[in-house]
Design a protein around this motif. Structure first.
Motif, PDB file in Angstrom:
ATOM      1  N   SER A  44      29.896  40.611  41.644  1.00 28.60           N
ATOM      2  CA  SER A  44      29.142  41.683  41.013  1.00 28.60           C
ATOM      3  C   SER A  44      29.668  41.908  39.611  1.00 28.60           C
ATOM      4  O   SER A  44      30.885  41.884  39.373  1.00 28.60           O
ATOM      5  CB  SER A  44      29.261  42.983  41.818  1.00 28.60           C
ATOM      6  OG  SER A  44      28.698  44.070  41.097  1.00 28.60           O
ATOM      7  N   ALA A  45      28.756  42.123  38.675  1.00 26.88           N
ATOM      8  CA  ALA A  45      29.154  42.442  37.302  1.00 26.88           C
ATOM      9  C   ALA A  45      29.749  43.840  37.202  1.00 26.88           C
ATOM     10  O   ALA A  45      30.315  44.200  36.170  1.00 26.88           O
ATOM     11  CB  ALA A  45      27.950  42.322  36.377  1.00 26.88           C
ATOM     12  N   PHE A  46      29.641  44.634  38.277  1.00 25.85           N
ATOM     13  CA  PHE A  46      30.127  46.015  38.257  1.00 25.85           C
ATOM     14  C   PHE A  46      31.564  46.144  38.749  1.00 25.85           C
ATOM     15  O   PHE A  46      32.084  47.263  38.821  1.00 25.85           O
ATOM     16  CB  PHE A  46      29.209  46.903  39.105  1.00 25.85           C
ATOM     17  CG  PHE A  46      27.867  47.146  38.494  1.00 25.85           C
ATOM     18  CD1 PHE A  46      27.662  48.210  37.631  1.00 25.85           C
ATOM     19  CD2 PHE A  46      26.798  46.303  38.764  1.00 25.85           C
ATOM     20  CE1 PHE A  46      26.423  48.433  37.052  1.00 25.85           C
ATOM     21  CE2 PHE A  46      25.555  46.521  38.197  1.00 25.85           C
ATOM     22  CZ  PHE A  46      25.370  47.587  37.335  1.00 25.85           C
ATOM     23  N   LEU A  47      32.227  45.041  39.085  1.00 25.98           N
ATOM     24  CA  LEU A  47      33.587  45.130  39.598  1.00 25.98           C
ATOM     25  C   LEU A  47      34.545  45.823  38.625  1.00 25.98           C
ATOM     26  O   LEU A  47      35.369  46.633  39.059  1.00 25.98           O
ATOM     27  CB  LEU A  47      34.107  43.743  39.977  1.00 25.98           C
ATOM     28  CG  LEU A  47      33.556  43.151  41.277  1.00 25.98           C
ATOM     29  CD1 LEU A  47      34.145  41.771  41.531  1.00 25.98           C
ATOM     30  CD2 LEU A  47      33.836  44.078  42.457  1.00 25.98           C
ATOM     31  N   ILE A  90      35.333  34.259  32.322  1.00 21.61           N
ATOM     32  CA  ILE A  90      36.288  34.215  31.228  1.00 21.61           C
ATOM     33  C   ILE A  90      36.976  35.570  31.206  1.00 21.61           C
ATOM     34  O   ILE A  90      36.317  36.611  31.078  1.00 21.61           O
ATOM     35  CB  ILE A  90      35.600  33.927  29.883  1.00 21.61           C
ATOM     36  CG1 ILE A  90      34.923  32.546  29.936  1.00 21.61           C
ATOM     37  CG2 ILE A  90      36.590  33.981  28.738  1.00 21.61           C
ATOM     38  CD1 ILE A  90      34.140  32.181  28.693  1.00 21.61           C
ATOM     39  N   TRP A  91      38.299  35.555  31.358  1.00 25.61           N
ATOM     40  CA  TRP A  91      39.056  36.789  31.476  1.00 25.61           C
ATOM     41  C   TRP A  91      39.579  37.189  30.095  1.00 25.61           C
ATOM     42  O   TRP A  91      40.289  36.433  29.444  1.00 25.61           O
ATOM     43  CB  TRP A  91      40.211  36.610  32.456  1.00 25.61           C
ATOM     44  CG  TRP A  91      39.723  36.395  33.849  1.00 25.61           C
ATOM     45  CD1 TRP A  91      39.314  35.208  34.404  1.00 25.61           C
ATOM     46  CD2 TRP A  91      39.559  37.389  34.850  1.00 25.61           C
ATOM     47  NE1 TRP A  91      38.906  35.408  35.690  1.00 25.61           N
ATOM     48  CE2 TRP A  91      39.044  36.733  35.996  1.00 25.61           C
ATOM     49  CE3 TRP A  91      39.796  38.764  34.887  1.00 25.61           C
ATOM     50  CZ2 TRP A  91      38.764  37.424  37.176  1.00 25.61           C
ATOM     51  CZ3 TRP A  91      39.533  39.441  36.062  1.00 25.61           C
ATOM     52  CH2 TRP A  91      39.020  38.774  37.185  1.00 25.61           C
ATOM     53  N   PHE A 120      34.221  38.187  32.453  1.00 21.54           N
ATOM     54  CA  PHE A 120      32.880  38.104  31.884  1.00 21.54           C
ATOM     55  C   PHE A 120      32.321  36.707  32.158  1.00 21.54           C
ATOM     56  O   PHE A 120      33.038  35.711  32.026  1.00 21.54           O
ATOM     57  CB  PHE A 120      32.907  38.337  30.372  1.00 21.54           C
ATOM     58  CG  PHE A 120      33.362  39.704  29.968  1.00 21.54           C
ATOM     59  CD1 PHE A 120      32.437  40.717  29.725  1.00 21.54           C
ATOM     60  CD2 PHE A 120      34.713  39.983  29.832  1.00 21.54           C
ATOM     61  CE1 PHE A 120      32.867  41.984  29.356  1.00 21.54           C
ATOM     62  CE2 PHE A 120      35.152  41.251  29.473  1.00 21.54           C
ATOM     63  CZ  PHE A 120      34.226  42.251  29.227  1.00 21.54           C
ATOM     64  N   PRO A 121      31.029  36.607  32.494  1.00 22.95           N
ATOM     65  CA  PRO A 121      30.429  35.280  32.661  1.00 22.95           C
ATOM     66  C   PRO A 121      30.264  34.615  31.304  1.00 22.95           C
ATOM     67  O   PRO A 121      30.105  35.294  30.282  1.00 22.95           O
ATOM     68  CB  PRO A 121      29.063  35.590  33.294  1.00 22.95           C
ATOM     69  CG  PRO A 121      28.749  36.980  32.832  1.00 22.95           C
ATOM     70  CD  PRO A 121      30.065  37.700  32.759  1.00 22.95           C
TER      71      PRO A 121
END
Length: 224
Positions: A44-47, A90-91, A120-121
């Motif tokens: 999830s992008a909301f993590l 990508i962190w 982030f993707p």
């Protein structure tokens, strides 16, 4: 290593929050959050937002690993990490920016402390037209830019974009402090550092005090 569903349940229990409270706080539906805790969804992008609301480390919540090892006296380049949720992110470093000032125009900023990372993707950087190695994340302090940027929000800065575009928001150093301000160019060459909260007066950068001014980078992303 624990699973994402187990870490979510553990973090939520320690925070004393219900599933409905977490979902409402981060802006997702309750069924969507339930799908994460049940294991039906494993990404999830909301993590990052969930981690912030539950007051846990985003890197730990996403991967099960601690980010304590990310503290360094050097700028660390972001790395692509394959995680257990079978996706590549990508962190990007969450950093504390500090400034050192010498004589004249010698103002340098550096990152003494890395307080974790956020995922982030790769498509995020393509859409934003920002290179991952040029992005850093800082935490906003105070309410001078509310309601757009609130105290404690994550703010993404592009270190490569230091040329001022009229009306854009930048992280800057001025008057012996780091700040996030909207910048306007005046006809006489001066710059207005504008706060979105009307209770904070504008600051003016002129030829006389310009040696005490430096742009860190342009703000292009935020999350809170």
């Amino acid at each position: 290593m624990s699973t994402l569903r187990e870490r979510l349940k553990e973090a939520r229990a320690k925070a004393g929050k219900t599933q409905a409270e977490v979902a409402e706080a981060v802006g997702v539906s309750q069924p969507a959050y339930q799908a994460l805790e049940s294991g039906r969804n494993q990404k999830s992008a909301f993590l990052p937002a969930i981690a912030q609301f539950l007051n846990v480390d985003s890197y730990w919540l996403s991967t099960g690993n601690s980010s304590n090892s990310f503290t360094s006296n050097e700028v660390i380049k972001p790395t692509i990490v394959s995680t257990e949720i079978q996706d590549e992110f990508i962190w990007i470093d969450v950093v504390q920016a500090n400034f050192s000032c010498g004589n004249g125009e010698s103002i340098e900023f550096h990152f003494d402390t890395i307080n974790g990372k956020l995922p982030f993707p790769p498509s995020f950087f393509k859409d934003k037209r920002v290179h991952p190695e040029h992005m850093r994340i800082i935490k906003a302090k105070g309410d001078s830019m509310s309601d757009f940027i609130k105290d404690g929000d994550y703010v993404g800065i592009d270190l490569a974009q230091t040329e001022i575009i009229d009306g854009e928001i930048y992280a800057v150093y001025f008057a012996r402090e780091g700040m996030i301000k909207q910048i306007f160019k005046e006809a006489d060459g001066s710059l207005i550092l504008h706060s979105l909260n009307s209770k904070y007066p504008d600051k003016t950068v002129t030829e006389e005090n310009g040696n005490n001014f430096k742009v860190m980078g342009r703000q292009f992303w935020r999350a809170g």
